[in-house]
Design an enzyme around this catalytic site. Structure first.
Site, PDB file in Angstrom:
ATOM      1  N   THR A 181      48.670  24.414 -13.705  1.00 31.47           N
ATOM      2  CA  THR A 181      48.354  23.186 -14.624  1.00 31.47           C
ATOM      3  C   THR A 181      48.193  22.029 -13.481  1.00 31.47           C
ATOM      4  O   THR A 181      47.661  20.850 -14.035  1.00 31.47           O
ATOM      5  CB  THR A 181      49.662  22.730 -15.278  1.00 31.47           C
ATOM      6  OG1 THR A 181      50.771  22.511 -14.663  1.00 31.47           O
ATOM      7  CG2 THR A 181      50.046  23.853 -16.507  1.00 31.47           C
ATOM      8  N   ASP A 182      48.618  22.164 -12.274  1.00 28.33           N
ATOM      9  CA  ASP A 182      48.567  20.829 -11.396  1.00 28.33           C
ATOM     10  C   ASP A 182      47.038  20.278 -11.160  1.00 28.33           C
ATOM     11  O   ASP A 182      46.855  18.989 -11.139  1.00 28.33           O
ATOM     12  CB  ASP A 182      49.147  21.152  -9.997  1.00 28.33           C
ATOM     13  CG  ASP A 182      50.699  21.286 -10.016  1.00 28.33           C
ATOM     14  OD1 ASP A 182      51.224  20.908 -10.997  1.00 28.33           O
ATOM     15  OD2 ASP A 182      51.147  21.904  -9.150  1.00 28.33           O
ATOM     16  N   THR A 219      51.596  28.779 -12.319  1.00 28.11           N
ATOM     17  CA  THR A 219      53.251  28.751 -12.944  1.00 28.11           C
ATOM     18  C   THR A 219      53.193  29.889 -14.186  1.00 28.11           C
ATOM     19  O   THR A 219      54.051  30.625 -14.238  1.00 28.11           O
ATOM     20  CB  THR A 219      53.637  27.416 -13.677  1.00 28.11           C
ATOM     21  OG1 THR A 219      53.708  26.693 -12.556  1.00 28.11           O
ATOM     22  CG2 THR A 219      54.881  27.734 -14.365  1.00 28.11           C
TER      23      THR A 219
END
Ligand code: ASP
Length: 326
Positions: free
Chosen positions: A84-85, A14
Protein backbone atom coordinates in the site's frame (compact mmCIF):
# COMPACT_ATOMS: atom_id res chain seq x y z
CA UNK A 1 -23.98 -16.60 -18.45
CA UNK A 2 -20.26 -17.17 -19.12
CA UNK A 3 -18.02 -16.72 -16.11
CA UNK A 4 -15.71 -13.73 -16.46
CA UNK A 5 -12.00 -14.39 -16.69
CA UNK A 6 -9.90 -12.25 -14.35
CA UNK A 7 -6.11 -12.05 -14.53
CA UNK A 8 -4.33 -11.49 -11.21
CA UNK A 9 -0.70 -10.40 -10.85
CA UNK A 10 0.90 -10.19 -7.43
CA UNK A 11 3.89 -7.99 -6.66
CA UNK A 12 4.23 -8.40 -2.87
CA UNK A 13 3.38 -5.97 -0.07
CA UNK A 14 1.79 -6.49 3.34
CA UNK A 15 -1.00 -8.57 1.81
CA UNK A 16 1.63 -11.18 0.93
CA UNK A 17 3.51 -10.95 4.23
CA UNK A 18 3.63 -12.78 7.55
CA UNK A 19 6.21 -12.80 10.34
CA UNK A 20 8.99 -15.36 10.19
CA UNK A 21 10.62 -16.92 13.29
CA UNK A 22 9.29 -14.32 15.69
CA UNK A 23 10.68 -11.47 13.56
CA UNK A 24 8.94 -8.89 11.43
CA UNK A 25 6.63 -9.60 8.52
CA UNK A 26 8.27 -10.39 5.18
CA UNK A 27 6.85 -11.39 1.78
CA UNK A 28 5.86 -15.08 1.91
CA UNK A 29 2.77 -15.63 -0.23
CA UNK A 30 2.43 -15.58 -3.98
CA UNK A 31 -0.66 -15.44 -6.15
CA UNK A 32 -1.69 -19.08 -5.62
CA UNK A 33 -1.65 -18.83 -1.81
CA UNK A 34 -3.49 -15.50 -1.75
CA UNK A 35 -6.24 -16.74 -4.05
CA UNK A 36 -6.36 -20.16 -2.40
CA UNK A 37 -7.81 -18.63 0.76
CA UNK A 38 -10.83 -17.15 -1.02
CA UNK A 39 -12.89 -20.32 -1.53
CA UNK A 40 -15.23 -20.76 -4.48
CA UNK A 41 -15.34 -17.77 -6.78
CA UNK A 42 -17.92 -16.72 -9.38
CA UNK A 43 -15.17 -16.01 -11.91
CA UNK A 44 -12.28 -17.86 -13.53
CA UNK A 45 -8.92 -16.62 -12.36
CA UNK A 46 -5.59 -16.78 -14.07
CA UNK A 47 -2.84 -15.77 -11.66
CA UNK A 48 0.86 -15.12 -11.69
CA UNK A 49 3.39 -14.02 -9.06
CA UNK A 50 5.41 -11.33 -10.79
CA UNK A 51 7.34 -10.09 -7.73
CA UNK A 52 7.39 -10.47 -3.95
CA UNK A 53 8.75 -7.20 -2.59
CA UNK A 54 7.85 -4.19 -0.47
CA UNK A 55 6.20 -1.58 -2.64
CA UNK A 56 8.86 1.06 -1.99
CA UNK A 57 11.15 -1.15 -4.10
CA UNK A 58 8.84 -1.27 -7.12
CA UNK A 59 9.98 0.62 -10.20
CA UNK A 60 8.58 1.76 -13.53
CA UNK A 61 10.15 -1.17 -15.41
CA UNK A 62 8.41 -3.71 -13.16
CA UNK A 63 5.10 -1.90 -13.56
CA UNK A 64 5.41 -1.85 -17.35
CA UNK A 65 6.16 -5.59 -17.32
CA UNK A 66 3.13 -6.09 -15.12
CA UNK A 67 0.98 -3.99 -17.49
CA UNK A 68 2.20 -6.00 -20.49
CA UNK A 69 1.48 -9.29 -18.71
CA UNK A 70 -2.04 -8.09 -17.96
CA UNK A 71 -2.68 -7.01 -21.55
CA UNK A 72 -1.43 -10.37 -22.88
CA UNK A 73 -3.96 -12.36 -20.82
CA UNK A 74 -6.87 -10.90 -22.80
CA UNK A 75 -9.06 -11.23 -19.70
CA UNK A 76 -12.28 -9.43 -18.75
CA UNK A 77 -10.53 -7.73 -15.86
CA UNK A 78 -7.06 -7.41 -14.36
CA UNK A 79 -6.19 -7.25 -10.65
CA UNK A 80 -2.77 -6.12 -9.41
CA UNK A 81 -1.85 -6.90 -5.82
CA UNK A 82 0.92 -4.88 -4.16
CA UNK A 83 2.00 -3.00 -1.05
CA UNK A 84 0.00 0.00 0.00
CA UNK A 85 2.92 2.37 0.55
CA UNK A 86 3.35 3.37 -3.10
CA UNK A 87 -0.02 2.15 -4.34
CA UNK A 88 -1.25 5.67 -5.12
CA UNK A 89 1.75 6.20 -7.40
CA UNK A 90 1.51 2.79 -9.04
CA UNK A 91 -2.19 3.32 -9.67
CA UNK A 92 -1.57 6.67 -11.34
CA UNK A 93 1.41 5.39 -13.34
CA UNK A 94 -0.62 2.43 -14.61
CA UNK A 95 -3.60 4.69 -15.30
CA UNK A 96 -1.40 6.86 -17.53
CA UNK A 97 -0.11 3.77 -19.36
CA UNK A 98 -3.18 1.50 -19.57
CA UNK A 99 -4.45 1.67 -23.14
CA UNK A 100 -7.44 -0.61 -22.64
CA UNK A 101 -11.05 -0.35 -21.43
CA UNK A 102 -10.56 -3.58 -19.48
CA UNK A 103 -10.79 -2.75 -15.78
CA UNK A 104 -7.44 -2.70 -13.98
CA UNK A 105 -7.96 -2.84 -10.21
CA UNK A 106 -5.25 -2.50 -7.56
CA UNK A 107 -5.46 -3.74 -4.03
CA UNK A 108 -3.30 -4.55 -1.02
CA UNK A 109 -3.70 -4.80 2.73
CA UNK A 110 -2.95 -2.81 5.84
CA UNK A 111 -2.69 -5.86 8.14
CA UNK A 112 -0.41 -8.77 7.37
CA UNK A 113 -1.48 -12.38 7.81
CA UNK A 114 0.10 -12.59 11.27
CA UNK A 115 -2.13 -9.88 12.78
CA UNK A 116 -5.70 -10.11 14.05
CA UNK A 117 -8.31 -9.51 11.33
CA UNK A 118 -6.04 -9.21 8.31
CA UNK A 119 -7.83 -7.28 5.57
CA UNK A 120 -6.06 -8.86 2.60
CA UNK A 121 -8.58 -11.59 1.76
CA UNK A 122 -11.57 -9.21 1.79
CA UNK A 123 -9.68 -6.64 -0.26
CA UNK A 124 -8.62 -9.22 -2.85
CA UNK A 125 -12.14 -10.65 -3.06
CA UNK A 126 -13.48 -7.12 -3.58
CA UNK A 127 -10.88 -6.41 -6.26
CA UNK A 128 -12.06 -9.50 -8.16
CA UNK A 129 -15.64 -8.26 -7.89
CA UNK A 130 -14.72 -4.80 -9.19
CA UNK A 131 -12.63 -6.24 -12.02
CA UNK A 132 -15.45 -8.56 -13.08
CA UNK A 133 -18.11 -5.82 -13.09
CA UNK A 134 -18.83 -4.79 -16.72
CA UNK A 135 -19.60 -1.28 -15.41
CA UNK A 136 -15.95 -0.95 -14.38
CA UNK A 137 -14.97 -0.90 -18.06
CA UNK A 138 -13.52 2.34 -19.38
CA UNK A 139 -13.00 3.81 -15.92
CA UNK A 140 -9.22 3.56 -16.07
CA UNK A 141 -7.29 2.21 -13.14
CA UNK A 142 -9.27 1.65 -9.95
CA UNK A 143 -8.17 0.95 -6.39
CA UNK A 144 -10.16 -0.94 -3.80
CA UNK A 145 -9.38 -1.26 -0.10
CA UNK A 146 -11.64 -1.32 2.94
CA UNK A 147 -14.71 -1.75 0.67
CA UNK A 148 -14.18 1.62 -1.06
CA UNK A 149 -13.51 1.94 -4.78
CA UNK A 150 -11.26 4.85 -5.73
CA UNK A 151 -10.04 6.25 -9.02
CA UNK A 152 -6.28 6.35 -9.58
CA UNK A 153 -6.58 10.07 -10.31
CA UNK A 154 -7.58 10.96 -6.73
CA UNK A 155 -6.56 8.17 -4.41
CA UNK A 156 -3.89 8.70 -1.79
CA UNK A 157 -2.68 6.87 1.26
CA UNK A 158 -3.78 9.27 3.96
CA UNK A 159 -2.98 7.25 7.07
CA UNK A 160 0.14 5.21 7.79
CA UNK A 161 -1.51 2.40 9.70
CA UNK A 162 -5.28 2.62 9.94
CA UNK A 163 -7.54 0.17 8.09
CA UNK A 164 -9.27 3.16 6.50
CA UNK A 165 -6.00 4.40 5.06
CA UNK A 166 -7.03 5.44 1.55
CA UNK A 167 -8.80 8.65 0.70
CA UNK A 168 -10.03 10.33 -2.47
CA UNK A 169 -10.68 13.68 -0.82
CA UNK A 170 -12.13 15.98 -1.96
CA UNK A 171 -13.71 14.06 -4.86
CA UNK A 172 -14.72 11.05 -2.76
CA UNK A 173 -14.67 7.38 -3.68
CA UNK A 174 -16.24 6.28 -6.97
CA UNK A 175 -18.16 3.49 -5.29
CA UNK A 176 -18.29 0.83 -2.64
CA UNK A 177 -18.39 -2.97 -2.62
CA UNK A 178 -21.39 -4.35 -0.74
CA UNK A 179 -22.31 -8.06 -0.65
CA UNK A 180 -19.99 -8.79 -3.57
CA UNK A 181 -21.50 -6.11 -5.80
CA UNK A 182 -20.18 -2.68 -6.72
CA UNK A 183 -22.43 0.23 -5.84
CA UNK A 184 -21.26 3.05 -8.09
CA UNK A 185 -21.74 6.57 -6.77
CA UNK A 186 -20.26 8.52 -9.68
CA UNK A 187 -19.78 8.14 -13.42
CA UNK A 188 -16.20 8.44 -14.60
CA UNK A 189 -15.06 11.47 -16.56
CA UNK A 190 -13.93 10.67 -20.12
CA UNK A 191 -10.46 9.11 -20.18
CA UNK A 192 -7.53 10.96 -21.68
CA UNK A 193 -5.32 9.06 -24.15
CA UNK A 194 -2.74 6.79 -22.55
CA UNK A 195 0.96 7.62 -22.76
CA UNK A 196 3.43 5.35 -24.50
CA UNK A 197 6.88 6.57 -23.45
CA UNK A 198 9.79 4.22 -23.02
CA UNK A 199 12.68 6.53 -22.15
CA UNK A 200 12.39 6.46 -18.36
CA UNK A 201 16.07 7.14 -17.68
CA UNK A 202 17.15 10.07 -15.52
CA UNK A 203 15.58 11.54 -12.41
CA UNK A 204 12.53 13.65 -11.62
CA UNK A 205 12.90 14.61 -7.96
CA UNK A 206 10.34 16.21 -5.67
CA UNK A 207 11.74 19.00 -3.51
CA UNK A 208 9.57 20.37 -0.73
CA UNK A 209 9.52 24.11 -0.03
CA UNK A 210 9.20 25.34 3.54
CA UNK A 211 10.19 27.72 6.29
CA UNK A 212 13.68 29.21 6.23
CA UNK A 213 14.13 28.01 2.69
CA UNK A 214 16.82 29.78 0.69
CA UNK A 215 16.31 27.58 -2.35
CA UNK A 216 19.75 26.01 -1.89
CA UNK A 217 18.39 22.45 -1.66
CA UNK A 218 16.32 22.89 -4.83
CA UNK A 219 19.30 24.39 -6.61
CA UNK A 220 21.68 21.61 -5.64
CA UNK A 221 19.20 18.83 -6.45
CA UNK A 222 17.91 20.26 -9.72
CA UNK A 223 21.33 20.98 -11.20
CA UNK A 224 22.49 17.34 -10.97
CA UNK A 225 23.17 16.08 -14.50
CA UNK A 226 20.67 13.17 -14.27
CA UNK A 227 17.75 15.48 -13.46
CA UNK A 228 15.29 15.89 -16.35
CA UNK A 229 12.65 17.86 -14.53
CA UNK A 230 11.71 18.78 -10.98
CA UNK A 231 8.52 19.00 -8.94
CA UNK A 232 8.38 21.59 -6.19
CA UNK A 233 5.97 20.68 -3.37
CA UNK A 234 5.17 24.31 -2.67
CA UNK A 235 3.40 25.81 0.30
CA UNK A 236 -0.31 26.58 0.18
CA UNK A 237 -1.70 27.31 -3.24
CA UNK A 238 1.71 27.14 -4.95
CA UNK A 239 3.99 29.57 -3.14
CA UNK A 240 7.73 29.49 -2.43
CA UNK A 241 10.22 31.77 -0.69
CA UNK A 242 11.75 34.56 -2.68
CA UNK A 243 15.10 32.69 -2.66
CA UNK A 244 13.42 29.60 -4.11
CA UNK A 245 11.64 31.79 -6.66
CA UNK A 246 15.05 33.09 -7.77
CA UNK A 247 16.27 29.49 -8.18
CA UNK A 248 13.15 28.53 -10.16
CA UNK A 249 13.63 31.48 -12.49
CA UNK A 250 17.20 30.32 -13.17
CA UNK A 251 16.14 26.68 -13.71
CA UNK A 252 13.09 27.19 -15.92
CA UNK A 253 14.86 28.07 -19.19
CA UNK A 254 16.58 24.68 -19.25
CA UNK A 255 14.47 22.43 -17.00
CA UNK A 256 10.73 21.74 -16.65
CA UNK A 257 9.64 22.87 -13.17
CA UNK A 258 6.22 21.77 -11.93
CA UNK A 259 4.74 23.45 -8.86
CA UNK A 260 2.28 21.43 -6.75
CA UNK A 261 0.77 22.12 -3.34
CA UNK A 262 2.36 20.38 -0.38
CA UNK A 263 -0.88 20.61 1.62
CA UNK A 264 -2.25 17.24 0.50
CA UNK A 265 -5.58 18.71 -0.60
CA UNK A 266 -6.75 21.48 -2.89
CA UNK A 267 -5.38 22.88 -6.12
CA UNK A 268 -2.62 25.32 -6.94
CA UNK A 269 -4.04 28.69 -7.98
CA UNK A 270 -3.16 30.78 -11.03
CA UNK A 271 -3.94 34.43 -10.44
CA UNK A 272 -4.79 35.32 -6.85
CA UNK A 273 -1.40 36.44 -5.47
CA UNK A 274 1.24 38.58 -7.10
CA UNK A 275 4.32 38.70 -4.82
CA UNK A 276 7.71 37.29 -5.82
CA UNK A 277 7.33 33.54 -5.13
CA UNK A 278 3.55 33.56 -5.58
CA UNK A 279 1.77 31.29 -8.05
CA UNK A 280 1.33 34.04 -10.64
CA UNK A 281 5.01 35.03 -10.42
CA UNK A 282 6.08 31.39 -10.91
CA UNK A 283 3.73 31.03 -13.89
CA UNK A 284 5.20 34.22 -15.39
CA UNK A 285 8.67 32.67 -15.06
CA UNK A 286 7.53 29.61 -17.02
CA UNK A 287 6.80 27.11 -14.24
CA UNK A 288 3.96 24.64 -14.79
CA UNK A 289 1.25 24.45 -12.14
CA UNK A 290 0.05 20.99 -11.06
CA UNK A 291 -3.55 22.03 -10.40
CA UNK A 292 -5.28 19.34 -8.36
CA UNK A 293 -2.46 16.81 -8.79
CA UNK A 294 -0.36 16.43 -5.65
CA UNK A 295 3.42 16.44 -5.82
CA UNK A 296 3.63 12.63 -5.84
CA UNK A 297 1.30 12.22 -8.80
CA UNK A 298 2.92 15.23 -10.49
CA UNK A 299 6.27 13.49 -10.31
CA UNK A 300 4.78 10.43 -12.02
CA UNK A 301 3.09 12.51 -14.72
CA UNK A 302 6.16 14.65 -15.43
CA UNK A 303 8.43 11.60 -15.66
CA UNK A 304 5.92 9.79 -17.90
CA UNK A 305 5.66 12.83 -20.19
CA UNK A 306 9.44 13.18 -20.41
CA UNK A 307 9.67 9.45 -21.15
CA UNK A 308 7.23 10.03 -24.00
CA UNK A 309 9.39 12.85 -25.39
CA UNK A 310 6.99 15.67 -24.48
CA UNK A 311 8.26 19.19 -25.06
CA UNK A 312 7.55 22.13 -22.78
CA UNK A 313 4.28 23.14 -24.39
CA UNK A 314 2.94 19.58 -24.27
CA UNK A 315 3.95 19.31 -20.60
CA UNK A 316 2.05 22.52 -19.88
CA UNK A 317 -0.99 21.36 -21.82
CA UNK A 318 -1.01 17.86 -20.23
CA UNK A 319 -0.82 19.28 -16.72
CA UNK A 320 -3.68 21.61 -17.62
CA UNK A 321 -5.87 18.77 -18.86
CA UNK A 322 -4.88 16.12 -16.32
CA UNK A 323 -4.27 18.34 -13.31
CA UNK A 324 -6.93 21.01 -13.64
CA UNK A 325 -10.58 20.28 -13.85
CA UNK A 326 -11.59 23.12 -16.13
N1 ASP B 1 3.27 -1.46 4.60
C1 ASP B 1 3.27 -1.74 3.25
C2 ASP B 1 1.95 -2.35 2.78
O1 ASP B 1 0.96 -1.90 3.24
C3 ASP B 1 4.44 -2.44 2.71
C4 ASP B 1 4.49 -2.19 1.25
O2 ASP B 1 4.01 -1.17 0.78
O3 ASP B 1 4.99 -3.06 0.54
O4 ASP B 1 1.88 -3.22 1.97
Amino acid sequence: MARPLIAVATLGGTISMAPVDGGGAVPRFGAAELLGGLGDLPMDVLAETLAGIGSASLDFATLLRCRDWGLRQDADGFVVVQGTDTLEETAYFLDLHWPSDVPLVLTGAMRNAGLFSPDGPANLRNALTVAADPRSRGRGVLVTLNDDVHSARWVRKAHSNHLEAFSSMPAGPLGMVVEHAVHWFHPSPPRLPSLDGDDFGGLVPVVEAGLDDSGAVLSSVATQPEVRGVVVAATGVGHVSSGTADVISRLVPSLPVVVASRTGAGPTLRSTYGFHGSESSLIAMGATMAGWLDARKSRILLHALLAAGADRSRIEQEFRSRGDLD
